[in-house]
Design an enzyme around this catalytic site. Structure first.
Site, mmCIF file in Angstrom:
data_model
loop_
_atom_site.group_PDB
_atom_site.id
_atom_site.type_symbol
_atom_site.label_atom_id
_atom_site.label_comp_id
_atom_site.label_asym_id
_atom_site.label_seq_id
_atom_site.Cartn_x
_atom_site.Cartn_y
_atom_site.Cartn_z
ATOM 1 N N CYS A 88 0.662 -1.180 0.082
ATOM 2 C CA CYS A 88 -0.105 0.031 -0.090
ATOM 3 C C CYS A 88 0.958 1.280 0.085
ATOM 4 O O CYS A 88 1.636 1.481 -1.011
ATOM 5 C CB CYS A 88 -0.813 0.063 1.067
ATOM 6 S SG CYS A 88 -2.455 1.255 0.880
ATOM 7 N N HIS A 206 -3.783 -4.754 -0.303
ATOM 8 C CA HIS A 206 -3.330 -5.478 0.985
ATOM 9 C C HIS A 206 -3.347 -7.069 0.935
ATOM 10 O O HIS A 206 -4.365 -7.594 1.012
ATOM 11 C CB HIS A 206 -4.180 -4.978 2.146
ATOM 12 C CG HIS A 206 -4.126 -3.665 2.675
ATOM 13 N ND1 HIS A 206 -3.200 -3.209 3.419
ATOM 14 C CD2 HIS A 206 -4.671 -2.436 1.985
ATOM 15 C CE1 HIS A 206 -3.119 -1.798 3.497
ATOM 16 N NE2 HIS A 206 -4.333 -1.465 2.828
ATOM 17 N N GLU A 208 -2.537 -8.987 3.030
ATOM 18 C CA GLU A 208 -2.942 -9.460 4.411
ATOM 19 C C GLU A 208 -4.243 -9.552 4.582
ATOM 20 O O GLU A 208 -5.004 -10.287 5.472
ATOM 21 C CB GLU A 208 -2.277 -8.565 5.691
ATOM 22 C CG GLU A 208 -2.797 -7.494 5.858
ATOM 23 C CD GLU A 208 -2.175 -6.080 4.917
ATOM 24 O OE1 GLU A 208 -2.583 -5.105 5.208
ATOM 25 O OE2 GLU A 208 -1.535 -6.702 3.964
#
Length: 226
Positions: A88, A206, A208
């Site tokens: 990001c 992202h 994650e």
């Protein structure tokens, strides 16, 4: 074998740590994943991750506020060629400049600018937030890999019927050299989703938070030896 996720006061550190730990264990790599802002830890790391959430200038200031951190990053990533993953705003900081509220000088590892998203469809809301597929470009930037795409994308289904990645951002990275764009997504126009150069990769989304796609991408990065 250690992967350091840099803790400089910006990023989804807990979720990033858990995702990298899970990817390491499930892939059988069993790499040690640590959070640190200690330059000595970065110097010893085999893989380095720079997350980032918020404004470009704030993230840059946080990085520069920790004594020796920026120099340690430069030495490990640029001089020693350690695998690097920017997430990001962590990806955006690889640029030459960020134009969010003011002009901020970035790391200049991948020349280009970070500009506000301006969708062709004025009904589209900013920030761009949600799940999108990835359109992958052939990895043509040197050094040549002999493959038609980057190793971190191995065995990840992309394209219109591919896996989805989670985005939340109002600014996007426009590299000077289009060959540094590894993947794009569509939001009222083409938006850079991934960049790559030498031993460095970055995602605007992202990983994650991107479930199957994210875990596989992280696993591929942890096993990557550029």
């Amino acid at each position: 074998m250690t992967c350091v996720i840099i803790d400089y006061g910006s990023g989804n550190l807990h979720s990033a740590l858990k995702s990298f730990e899970r990817a390491s264990n499930e892939s059988g790599l069993n790499k040690s994943i640590t959070l640190s802002n200690n330059p000595d830890d970065i110097a010893k790391a085999d893989h380095i991750v720079l997350p980032g959430v918020g404004a470009y200038a704030d993230c840059l200031s946080g990085l520069e506020a920790i004594d020796g951190l920026k120099d340690a990053l430069e030495e490990a990533v640029i001089e020693k060629g350690r695998p690097f993953f920017g997430i990001c705003v962590g990806m955006q900081l690889m640029s030459t400049e960020g134009h969010e509220y003011k002009i901020s000088k970035g790391l200049n590892w991948i020349p280009g600018l970070v500009e506000a998203i301006e969708p062709n469809d004025k009904h589209l809301k900013i920030p761009h937030m949600g799940w999108n597929t990835l359109s992958v470009r052939p990895f043509s930037c040197p050094p040549a890999t002999g493959a038609d795409t980057h190793p971190v994308l191995k065995d990840i289904k992309t394209g219109e019927d591919g896996l989805h990645a989670y985005f939340v951002h109002s600014y996007h990275f426009i590299p000077d050299n289009p060959a540094h764009i590894l993947a794009t997504t569509e939001y009222g126009g083409e938006i850079t989703a991934m960049v790559a150069r030498d031993n460095m990769i970055g995602t605007q989304f992202h990983p994650e938070k991107s479930q199957t796609l994210g875990l596989k991408l992280i696993s591929n990065f942890l096993g990557w030896k550029p």
